[in-house]
Design an enzyme around this catalytic site. Structure first.
Site, short mmCIF file in Angstrom:
data_model
loop_
_atom_site.label_atom_id
_atom_site.label_comp_id
_atom_site.label_asym_id
_atom_site.label_seq_id
_atom_site.Cartn_x
_atom_site.Cartn_y
_atom_site.Cartn_z
N ALA A 78 43.03 -12.64 31.47
CA ALA A 78 42.27 -13.74 32.06
C ALA A 78 43.12 -14.70 32.91
CB ALA A 78 41.56 -14.51 30.96
N GLN A 124 45.60 -1.62 25.96
CA GLN A 124 46.49 -2.75 26.32
C GLN A 124 47.40 -3.14 25.17
OE1 GLN A 124 43.20 -2.60 26.84
NE2 GLN A 124 42.52 -3.86 28.53
N ASP A 166 38.55 -14.54 27.15
CA ASP A 166 38.21 -14.46 28.57
C ASP A 166 37.18 -15.50 28.99
OD1 ASP A 166 39.66 -11.90 28.24
OD2 ASP A 166 39.10 -11.74 30.35
N ASN A 169 36.09 -11.86 24.28
CA ASN A 169 37.45 -11.32 24.41
C ASN A 169 37.33 -9.80 24.36
OD1 ASN A 169 40.33 -11.76 24.63
ND2 ASN A 169 40.50 -10.96 22.56
O1 MRU Z 1 40.38 -6.26 30.23
P1 MRU Z 1 41.61 -7.12 30.10
O2 MRU Z 1 42.83 -6.35 29.74
O3 MRU Z 1 41.80 -8.00 31.31
O4 MRU Z 1 41.27 -8.07 28.89
C1 MRU Z 1 42.20 -8.99 28.48
C2 MRU Z 1 41.84 -9.67 27.23
O5 MRU Z 1 40.82 -9.46 26.64
C3 MRU Z 1 42.82 -10.71 26.76
O6 MRU Z 1 42.69 -10.91 25.39
C4 MRU Z 1 42.57 -12.04 27.45
O7 MRU Z 1 42.43 -11.94 28.81
C5 MRU Z 1 43.58 -13.01 27.01
S1 MRU Z 1 44.36 -14.05 28.19
C6 MRU Z 1 45.85 -13.32 28.44
#
Ligand code: MRU
Length: 367
Positions: free
Chosen positions: A54, A205, A246, A256
Site C-alpha cells: 500500500a 509475498q 490497505d 489487508n
Molecule cells: O497485493 P499486495 O502485495 O500489494 O498487498 C500488500 C498487503 O496486503 C500488505 O499487507 C499491505 O499493503 C501493507 S503496507 C506495506
C-alpha cells in the site's frame, strides 16, 4: 534499508522524468532495478505487482503524476494530470494510498497560476509526500517496538514469537515497513524475537519477500504455509500477530491481503493479540464500514500457477487441471472487533470508531 550492505529505498527518482524501483516480481531470486519514464509504464508495473504494498503504491502514484507532467506541454498539463489520476486510481482499487496520493498532489497544485509554478509545486509535493510516508513508517516502528517490548516483559519468555502475513516490510513501503518496522527496531534494540512468515498464496509475498527482507536484516524467521497458521496458534507458538493494511474504515474494519481475516479470528480464539500497523494515509474517512471497501479481484491465472526458480531459470508452472475454475480475491476484510489495536505514527489506537476518529483528528491537527 540495506541490501548486501547498500542502502536502498523501494522506489525513487534517479533523475527528472524517470522513476526507478526494485522489481518485486523477481525477488528473492533476482535483485533487479527497473526504470520507467511514462505514467503508463508505471501503471503497468503497479498492475503486474512489480511495485506493490500500500505505501509503495501511494509513492508510485505520486511519482506517476510527476511523470505525466514531465511529458506534457504547458498547455496540456492539467489534462495530463487528470488522465494520470484516473489511470493510477484504477490500477489497484483496494489500496487507498493510491487515491490518497493522487488527491494530495492534485490539491497541492490546484492554485498554481503558471505552468512553471505548477511543475515546481508538483515536485515539492511529491518529495514532501514521500518523505512524510517514510517518517510515518519510522514512527510506527517506535510505537510498535514499545508494544513488543512490553509484551516481552510481561511474559518473560525468549524469543518473542511474532506472526505476520504478506509483506508489510520496507518493500511494501518506501522504507522501514509498517508491520515489520517495529520488528526491525525491536531487534536492533536487542529484543530476542522470531517471526513466523505465512507464505501468502497466490503471490507468495510472505515466502518470497518477507523472508528475503528478514534474511537481509539477520532476523530469525520460519516460513509456513498459510494453512499451518491454525496449528501454530493451537500449539501456543505465537505471542502476537502483526499485519499491515490497505484500507481502514471509520469503524476500524481493515482490508489487508487475503488470508488476514482467518488469522485474526484464530488469534481471537486462542487469546493472542492481533495488531494492524498502518500510517494515517491508509485510513479512509470516506469509508464508513467494510461494505464501502472495493475488493480487488485478480486473474484466476495466479491461482492456477506458481512461479519460482527452476535451476537458474525463473519460471511459472500450472498446478490446476486445464479448464479448472478459480476465484482470486486479493484482499479480505477483518472486522474491527478482531483487532487489538492500530499501531500508527501517532501511537496505538483502539480499533473502534472513537479510536479511528482520534487518529484522524491527530493527523488533521498535524497537517
Ligand atoms: O497485493 P499486495 O502485495 O500489494 O498487498 C500488500 C498487503 O496486503 C500488505 O499487507 C499491505 O499493503 C501493507 S503496507 C506495506
Amino acid at each position: 534499508m540495506r541490501v548486501n550492505g547498500i542502502a536502498y529505498r523501494t522506489i525513487w527518482r534517479p533523475r527528472d522524468g524517470c522513476v526507478a524501483f526494485i522489481d518485486q516480481h523477481l525477488l528473492p531470486h533476482r535483485f533487479r532495478i527497473e526504470e520507467v519514464h511514462t505514467v503508463e509504464a508505471l501503471a503497468e508495473a503497479i498492475r503486474t505487482m512489480r511495485i506493490r504494498g500500500a505505501i509503495a503504491l501511494g509513492a508510485a502514484a505520486a511519482y506517476g503524476m510527476e511523470l505525466a507532467a514531465a511529458h506534457a506541454s504547458d498547455s496540456e498539463l492539467r489534462t495530463a494530470l487528470a488522465h494520470a489520476a484516473e489511470l493510477l486510481i484504477q490500477t489497484r482499487p483496494t489500496a487507498v494510498n493510491i487515491a490518497w496520493a493522487v488527491r494530495t498532489i492534485l490539491t497541492a497544485v490546484a492554485g498554481a497560476e503558471t505552468a512553471q509554478e505548477l511543475r515546481d509545486r508538483l515536485r515539492s509535493a511529491v518529495d514532501a509526500l514521500i518523505e512524510a510516508e517514510v517518517e510515518r513508517c519510522r514512527r510506527i516502528g517506535e510505537h510498535g517496538a514499545a508494544v513488543l517490548e512490553r509484551l516481552f516483559q510481561q511474559q518473560g519468555q525468549a524469543p518473542l514469537q511474532i506472526l505476520t502475513h504478506c509483506n508489510a516490510g520496507w518493500l511494501g513501503c518506501v522504507d522501514y515497513g509498517t508491520a515489520l518496522s517495529p520488528i526491525y527496531l525491536a531487534a536492533e534494540r536487542g529484543l530476542p524475537l522470531h517471526v513466523w512468515v505465512s507464505e501468502t498464496r497466490p503471490r507468495n509475498q510472505g515466502a518470497a519477500l518477507t523472508a528475503w527482507e528478514l534474511q537481509q536484516s539477520g532476523i530469525p524467521y520460519t516460513v509456513i504455509v498459510d494453512s499451518a497458521c491454525g496449528s501454530l496458534l493451537q500449539q501456543g507458538k505465537v505471542d502476537i500477530a502483526l499485519v499491515g493494511a490497505d484500507r481502514i474504515t471509520r469503524r476500524g474494519d481493515t482490508a489487508n491481503k487475503i488470508g488476514t481475516y482467518p488469522k485474526a479470528v484464530l488469534c481471537r480464539f486462542h487469546g493472542v493479540p492481533f495488531y494492524v500497523a498502518a500510517p494515517s494515509s491508509s485510513f479512509d474517512p470516506e469509508c464508513a464500514d467494510a461494505a464501502d471497501i472495493p475488493i480487488e479481484e485478480r486473474s484466476p491465472d495466479e491461482v492456477h500457477t506458481v512461479s519460482g526458480l527452476c535451476g537458474d531459470r525463473y519460471t511459472t508452472v500450472r498446478i490446476t487441471p486445464e479448464g479448472a475454475h478459480a476465484w482470486n480475491p486479493s484482499f479480505d476484510i477483518t472486522p474491527a472487533e478482531f483487532i487489538t489495536g492500530f499501531i500508527t505514527e501517532y501511537g496505538v489506537f483502539p480499533a473502534t470508531e472513537e479510536g479511528v476518529g482520534e487518529l484522524l483528528a491527530a493527523a488533521d491537527a498535524c497537517c
